[in-house]
Design an enzyme around this catalytic site. Sequence first.
Site, PDB file in Angstrom:
ATOM      1  N   GLN A 138      -4.861  -1.828   9.220  1.00  0.00           N
ATOM      2  CA  GLN A 138      -4.645  -3.133   8.573  1.00  0.00           C
ATOM      3  C   GLN A 138      -5.259  -4.248   9.426  1.00  0.00           C
ATOM      4  OE1 GLN A 138      -3.203  -3.642   5.479  1.00  0.00           O
ATOM      5  NE2 GLN A 138      -3.914  -5.737   5.789  1.00  0.00           N
TER       6      GLN A 138
ATOM      7  N   LYS B  87       0.841  -1.206   0.000  1.00  0.00           N
ATOM      8  CA  LYS B  87       0.000   0.000   0.000  1.00  0.00           C
ATOM      9  C   LYS B  87       0.877   1.257   0.000  1.00  0.00           C
ATOM     10  CE  LYS B  87      -3.754  -2.594   1.961  1.00  0.00           C
ATOM     11  NZ  LYS B  87      -4.462  -3.084   3.135  1.00  0.00           N
TER      12      LYS B  87
ATOM     13  N   ASP C 196     -11.340   2.391   3.704  1.00  0.00           N
ATOM     14  CA  ASP C 196     -11.721   0.985   3.523  1.00  0.00           C
ATOM     15  C   ASP C 196     -13.245   0.846   3.419  1.00  0.00           C
ATOM     16  OD1 ASP C 196      -9.723  -0.897   3.208  1.00  0.00           O
ATOM     17  OD2 ASP C 196      -9.252  -1.005   5.349  1.00  0.00           O
TER      18      ASP C 196
END
Length: 278
Positions: free
Chosen positions: A93, A49, A116
């Site tokens: 994460q 990422k 997200d």
Amino acid sequence: MAQILDGKIMSAEIKAEIKAEIERGNLKVGLAVVLVGGDPASRIYVDWKKKDCAECGIESFEYVLPENVEQSELLSLIDKLNADKNIHGILIQQPLPKQIDVLAANERINPLKDVDAFHAENTGRIMTGDYRLTACTPAGVMEMLKRADISVAGKDCVVVGRSNIVGKPMAMMLLHEHGTVTICHSRTQNLSEICKRADILVAAIGKANFITADFVKNGAVVIDVGMNRGEGKKVYGDVDYEAVEPLASYITPVPGGVGPMTRAMLMLNTLTAKKLQS
Ligand code: NDP
């Protein structure tokens, strides 16, 4: 023989478009990536990422917390990132260690920074079709279909899997594009018969090579979301690629299909988040 939906090529195009937009607008865009603990797979995903950010001209900020971190400490970091004007997107994460309430962490993120799209406000917006930030994996699948000129309207779409991050938002997005959508899961009866009706079949199950030729209609578009680790570094999809490819009109490979598109959508969400906050 099926045409391959190449996520590597499409995601490179998307990242180049993002970079161009950031440069054109002389924008300053920042993504915070929070890693809790030392899970090796999570470390790899975070590094990917950060690399994507660098390619797009997005600044990445990494925060590493110890495996035994208390919930309150993670929540105060999220509060700090919510208030930071240089940070437009926050990504925690996952998976998170057991002592952390994942839902509480997701809900603590400012919905405008929730790249997200796990916050209830953003998942709710997917229901109504009033999208702002969208779950990255299904958004990546939709973008693939769009870029390959595959129309969804009126098609029989079958999604196998009903998770909150993939199956459910995937079904909603296909529905908003006027597909006739069926969602299947572990209690579904006659699964192969239902899948065989699909013009567009999306497998998001988490079981290597589960979808065999018996599940696929001639000419179907087959999207394989699965990422199942085998021995060593080998990754298997949910679709038995060798068996299904000759039947399908289009198919995504694993690796190199939905995975890179998911990462590109995270970058796009970060740029969208910047615009939403401006
Ligand atoms: P989950 O484990 O949360 O969900 C799996 C779903 O598959 C569940 O709804 C489950 O049904 C269903 N399922 C399990 N077994 C069967 C079966 N025998 N028949 C029918 N349905 C079944 O997984 P995720 O949605 O998070 O992920 C799915 C896969 O996609 C995984 O391989 C994951 O690694 C991958 N993934 C890939 C991403 C990418 O970027 N390419 C991103 C996210 C995930 P039930 O609800 O009844 O238990």
